[in-house]
Write an enzyme that holds these catalytic residues in place. Sequence first.
Site, PDB file in Angstrom:
ATOM      1  N   GLY A  92      -4.176  -6.306   5.875  1.00 20.25           N
ATOM      2  CA  GLY A  92      -5.323  -5.448   6.163  1.00 20.25           C
ATOM      3  C   GLY A  92      -6.279  -5.997   7.197  1.00 20.25           C
ATOM      4  O   GLY A  92      -6.822  -5.252   8.019  1.00 20.25           O
ATOM      5  N   THR A 142       0.827  -1.205   0.000  1.00 21.50           N
ATOM      6  CA  THR A 142       0.000   0.000   0.000  1.00 21.50           C
ATOM      7  C   THR A 142       0.860   1.253   0.000  1.00 21.50           C
ATOM      8  O   THR A 142       1.876   1.283   0.684  1.00 21.50           O
ATOM      9  CB  THR A 142      -0.794   0.040   1.333  1.00 21.50           C
ATOM     10  OG1 THR A 142      -1.284  -1.242   1.594  1.00 21.50           O
ATOM     11  CG2 THR A 142      -1.877   1.084   1.324  1.00 21.50           C
ATOM     12  N   ASP A 170      -7.817  -3.091   4.664  1.00 23.81           N
ATOM     13  CA  ASP A 170      -7.976  -1.909   5.523  1.00 23.81           C
ATOM     14  C   ASP A 170      -7.872  -0.588   4.765  1.00 23.81           C
ATOM     15  O   ASP A 170      -8.386   0.437   5.213  1.00 23.81           O
ATOM     16  CB  ASP A 170      -6.882  -1.913   6.598  1.00 23.81           C
ATOM     17  CG  ASP A 170      -5.484  -1.861   5.971  1.00 23.81           C
ATOM     18  OD1 ASP A 170      -5.234  -2.659   5.039  1.00 23.81           O
ATOM     19  OD2 ASP A 170      -4.661  -1.027   6.389  1.00 23.81           O
ATOM     20  N   THR A 192      -0.139   0.011   6.772  1.00 29.12           N
ATOM     21  CA  THR A 192       0.180  -0.826   5.624  1.00 29.12           C
ATOM     22  C   THR A 192       0.410  -2.239   6.137  1.00 29.12           C
ATOM     23  O   THR A 192       0.704  -2.434   7.308  1.00 29.12           O
ATOM     24  CB  THR A 192       1.409  -0.283   4.854  1.00 29.12           C
ATOM     25  OG1 THR A 192       1.679  -1.147   3.744  1.00 29.12           O
ATOM     26  CG2 THR A 192       2.645  -0.190   5.721  1.00 29.12           C
TER      27      THR A 192
HETATM   28  N1  GLY Z   1      -3.086  -3.127   3.538  1.00 29.31           N
HETATM   29  C1  GLY Z   1      -3.551  -3.508   2.281  1.00 29.31           C
HETATM   30  C2  GLY Z   1      -4.489  -4.615   2.283  1.00 29.31           C
HETATM   31  O1  GLY Z   1      -4.453  -5.477   3.166  1.00 29.31           O
HETATM   32  O2  GLY Z   1      -5.293  -4.699   1.364  1.00 29.31           O
END
Ligand code: GLY
Length: 337
Positions: A251, A197, A228, A248
């Site tokens: 998520g 991310t 997330d 990051t």
């Molecule tokens: N942090 C990115 C995801 O888990 O989609």
Amino acid sequence: MQSLTLLSAGAAIHPSKVSAQSKKAGLVNKPLVISTWDAGLLANKKAWTILQKGGRALDAVEEGVKETESSLNCCVGLGANPDRDGHVTLDACIMDEYHNCGAVAFLERIKHPISVARRVMEKTPHVFLVGEGAQQFAVSEGFSLESPELSPAAEAAYKNWLQKSNYKSPSINVENKKDHGPFAPYRLENGEWNHDTIGMLALDKSGNLSGSCTTSGAGFKMRGRVGDSPIIGAGLFVDNEVGACVATGQGEDVIRVAGASSVVGLMRGGLTPEEACKKMIERIVSIKKDKVKDIQVAFLAISHRGEVGAFSIHPGFTFAFRSEDAEELKKANSWFK
Ligand code: GLY
């Protein structure tokens, strides 16, 4: 009565319509921008062109992460790895100093999900649009529908994953399997974590904060899976009185602790950005127990005074920092050494 009228208008509260309630009157701050991972260096460069001219943090965090959305990489933008059915689906959110926020998730074929998130914030009475509806809104706002083809790198990675995972379309066999078939791996073939991310936080000359977060999520994820990153309070939270945080990593584990808003809440209670990030990482570690060895999560935070801090579960989390005095990549402290 006046503020009621303002709120019922639906769309975002605009700075010019609000008195100095959030704006720190008369304060001339040193602007700065921080963002996650190495790609943040390039993204910060773009954001800085806005901040150094006295521009608004909100514009900086949108334009900054658009650089990453335009670049070719595993985990952000249309060139990224697809879900397990071969479609790239994008998630993003944005938040300003007035608690205005906008988000999109499960968005396909749109190059800049972060800009669609901003339009949701500014042009609708809503906060969050997903899937087909988000795409429809984007097209109605003039965003072009891009080709559904995968980038050559993503195509190769997907074919390789299909071969190794032996995954077939869910309608064929997945419901017959006890675990519903293969899920997103924690790590990519090259050993890197399967998520990258970009989250960005900026403080502008007026002393105001904004944040953005955008991703394609975990490569080869289950179709429809959302992490997330587009969830205000999980992947991103901004409270202009206190500070802001982006997350990051895995998520699901950020969502279960309402990561970004929890970090900002701890900062409201007096912790420094790094102390607050560390506390929330410890919380995830205590919840996940042995499983943390397979999970990377990192938080990056800034206080309203411009103090910066980060913390991750595993070593290796980097973040890019840009101010008048410095342009550098910093290494976060981590729970595992
Ligand atoms: N942090 C990115 C995801 O888990 O989609």
